[in-house]
Scaffold this motif. Sequence first.
Motif, PDB file in Angstrom:
ATOM      1  N   LEU A  35      18.895 -73.439 -55.861  1.00 38.89           N
ATOM      2  CA  LEU A  35      19.026 -73.449 -57.237  1.00 38.89           C
ATOM      3  C   LEU A  35      20.607 -73.152 -57.339  1.00 38.89           C
ATOM      4  O   LEU A  35      21.129 -73.943 -58.300  1.00 38.89           O
ATOM      5  N   ALA A  36      21.170 -72.604 -56.432  1.00 44.39           N
ATOM      6  CA  ALA A  36      22.765 -72.658 -56.590  1.00 44.39           C
ATOM      7  C   ALA A  36      23.356 -73.802 -56.243  1.00 44.39           C
ATOM      8  O   ALA A  36      24.316 -74.487 -56.889  1.00 44.39           O
ATOM      9  N   ASP A  37      22.974 -74.661 -55.142  1.00 38.90           N
ATOM     10  CA  ASP A  37      23.321 -75.797 -54.755  1.00 38.90           C
ATOM     11  C   ASP A  37      23.152 -76.892 -56.082  1.00 38.90           C
ATOM     12  O   ASP A  37      23.859 -77.638 -56.319  1.00 38.90           O
ATOM     13  N   LEU A  38      21.990 -77.033 -56.642  1.00 34.56           N
ATOM     14  CA  LEU A  38      21.444 -77.785 -57.609  1.00 34.56           C
ATOM     15  C   LEU A  38      22.359 -77.577 -58.845  1.00 34.56           C
ATOM     16  O   LEU A  38      22.972 -78.619 -59.465  1.00 34.56           O
ATOM     17  N   GLU A  39      22.662 -76.460 -59.203  1.00 31.15           N
ATOM     18  CA  GLU A  39      23.541 -76.270 -60.352  1.00 31.15           C
ATOM     19  C   GLU A  39      25.087 -76.626 -60.101  1.00 31.15           C
ATOM     20  O   GLU A  39      25.584 -77.381 -60.909  1.00 31.15           O
ATOM     21  N   SER A  40      25.399 -76.357 -58.982  1.00 32.56           N
ATOM     22  CA  SER A  40      26.958 -76.808 -58.414  1.00 32.56           C
ATOM     23  C   SER A  40      26.888 -78.384 -58.543  1.00 32.56           C
ATOM     24  O   SER A  40      27.909 -79.157 -59.029  1.00 32.56           O
ATOM     25  N   TRP A  41      25.803 -79.217 -58.120  1.00 30.79           N
ATOM     26  CA  TRP A  41      25.790 -80.435 -58.011  1.00 30.79           C
ATOM     27  C   TRP A  41      25.752 -81.023 -59.540  1.00 30.79           C
ATOM     28  O   TRP A  41      26.463 -82.066 -59.685  1.00 30.79           O
ATOM     29  N   TYR A  42      24.974 -80.343 -60.413  1.00 27.69           N
ATOM     30  CA  TYR A  42      24.918 -80.868 -61.826  1.00 27.69           C
ATOM     31  C   TYR A  42      26.260 -80.881 -62.446  1.00 27.69           C
ATOM     32  O   TYR A  42      26.590 -81.770 -63.156  1.00 27.69           O
ATOM     33  N   LYS A  43      26.842 -79.699 -62.289  1.00 30.05           N
ATOM     34  CA  LYS A  43      27.978 -79.475 -63.050  1.00 30.05           C
ATOM     35  C   LYS A  43      29.290 -80.653 -62.349  1.00 30.05           C
ATOM     36  O   LYS A  43      29.924 -81.223 -63.219  1.00 30.05           O
ATOM     37  N   SER A  44      29.182 -81.037 -61.109  1.00 27.56           N
ATOM     38  CA  SER A  44      30.064 -82.046 -60.706  1.00 27.56           C
ATOM     39  C   SER A  44      29.716 -83.348 -61.161  1.00 27.56           C
ATOM     40  O   SER A  44      30.426 -84.201 -61.400  1.00 27.56           O
ATOM     41  N   GLU A  45      28.350 -83.546 -61.321  1.00 29.89           N
ATOM     42  CA  GLU A  45      27.837 -84.819 -62.149  1.00 29.89           C
ATOM     43  C   GLU A  45      28.402 -85.004 -63.409  1.00 29.89           C
ATOM     44  O   GLU A  45      28.785 -85.816 -63.869  1.00 29.89           O
ATOM     45  N   VAL A  46      28.160 -83.959 -64.084  1.00 24.93           N
ATOM     46  CA  VAL A  46      28.638 -83.868 -65.541  1.00 24.93           C
ATOM     47  C   VAL A  46      30.082 -84.172 -65.786  1.00 24.93           C
ATOM     48  O   VAL A  46      30.420 -84.891 -66.581  1.00 24.93           O
ATOM     49  N   GLU A  47      31.071 -83.521 -65.021  1.00 31.50           N
ATOM     50  CA  GLU A  47      32.425 -83.480 -64.948  1.00 31.50           C
ATOM     51  C   GLU A  47      32.969 -85.175 -64.835  1.00 31.50           C
ATOM     52  O   GLU A  47      34.053 -85.591 -65.055  1.00 31.50           O
ATOM     53  N   LYS A  48      31.881 -85.902 -63.883  1.00 31.43           N
ATOM     54  CA  LYS A  48      32.211 -87.321 -63.696  1.00 31.43           C
ATOM     55  C   LYS A  48      32.153 -88.231 -64.966  1.00 31.43           C
ATOM     56  O   LYS A  48      32.551 -89.275 -64.912  1.00 31.43           O
ATOM     57  N   CYS A  49      31.362 -87.752 -65.978  1.00 31.55           N
ATOM     58  CA  CYS A  49      31.378 -88.510 -67.349  1.00 31.55           C
ATOM     59  C   CYS A  49      32.486 -88.936 -68.089  1.00 31.55           C
ATOM     60  O   CYS A  49      33.195 -87.610 -68.189  1.00 31.55           O
TER      61      CYS A  49
END
Length: 284
Positions: free
Chosen positions: A270-284
């Motif tokens: 879950l921690a890994d998923l949250e970190s990945w999600y935030k990094s994806e959003v930052e790319k937008c």
Amino acid sequence: MLSNERLKELMEKAYRIRRHVLEMTTSAGSGHPGGSLSCADILVVLYFHTMQHDPKNPNWSDRDRFILSKGHACPALYATLAEAGYFSIEELGNLRKLGSRLQGHPDLNRRLPGIENSSGSLGHGLAIANGIALSGKLDKKDYRVYVLIGDGECQEGLIWEAAMFAAHYKIDNLTAIVDRNSLQIDGPTEKVMSLEPLANKWRAFGWNVMEIDGHDINSIINAFEETRYVKGRPSIIIAYLIKGRGVSFMEWMREYHGKTLSPEDLNRALADLESWYKSEVEKC
């Protein structure tokens, strides 16, 4: 192209669905997290952008239909339906529990709102989708039918019988999506039984074929939109996906086809998923 705001809304839905998948399967101690994580973006686009449907009236006769042929990925479908309002999110905790409506594969007999077909034994979903789509054409209905099939499932003979049928009867209100994550329970698809050249095989069967990055929401939306303008033949979208998408230690790992996490690994995931999600959003 979507606005950044709308794109982020859909990305957040996909993140929430992946989180539900991890929590549900860990709580159940069984299930198929890898292939559920891979198809989350496809389901988000269908239920929150593309399909015409009404959670308050799940049996609406003019609704678009979604058929989950790779039924073992039902945690992703259940999570999507709950997020869309078909039933409460709290019910997701009942996955695979005795007497639950959320069985290990979708079951029409459980009367779970939003479920269109029972599945389990692979290979049948495309034939079911054929019948529903052809019925719509005969009844002069405008609804469309979408069916998600696994790439390992494309080794089943019934898939290709159904492919012939759909092309022969020009079922152009049907769109199939192949979850092309290249892994099945026994290993890489190309080692178990090679599928390539997969796109050309579908073309040879008379289908309109598209190949996309199945984790790119704009690409998914554009592909579904294009199918609306194809007349006289069915469409298939080969979506290149990553099994275990969003959790670094689960991605591309065959064992997570049907292996769930320990409570300790769940926290890490879950921690890994949250970190990945935030990094994806930052790319937008």
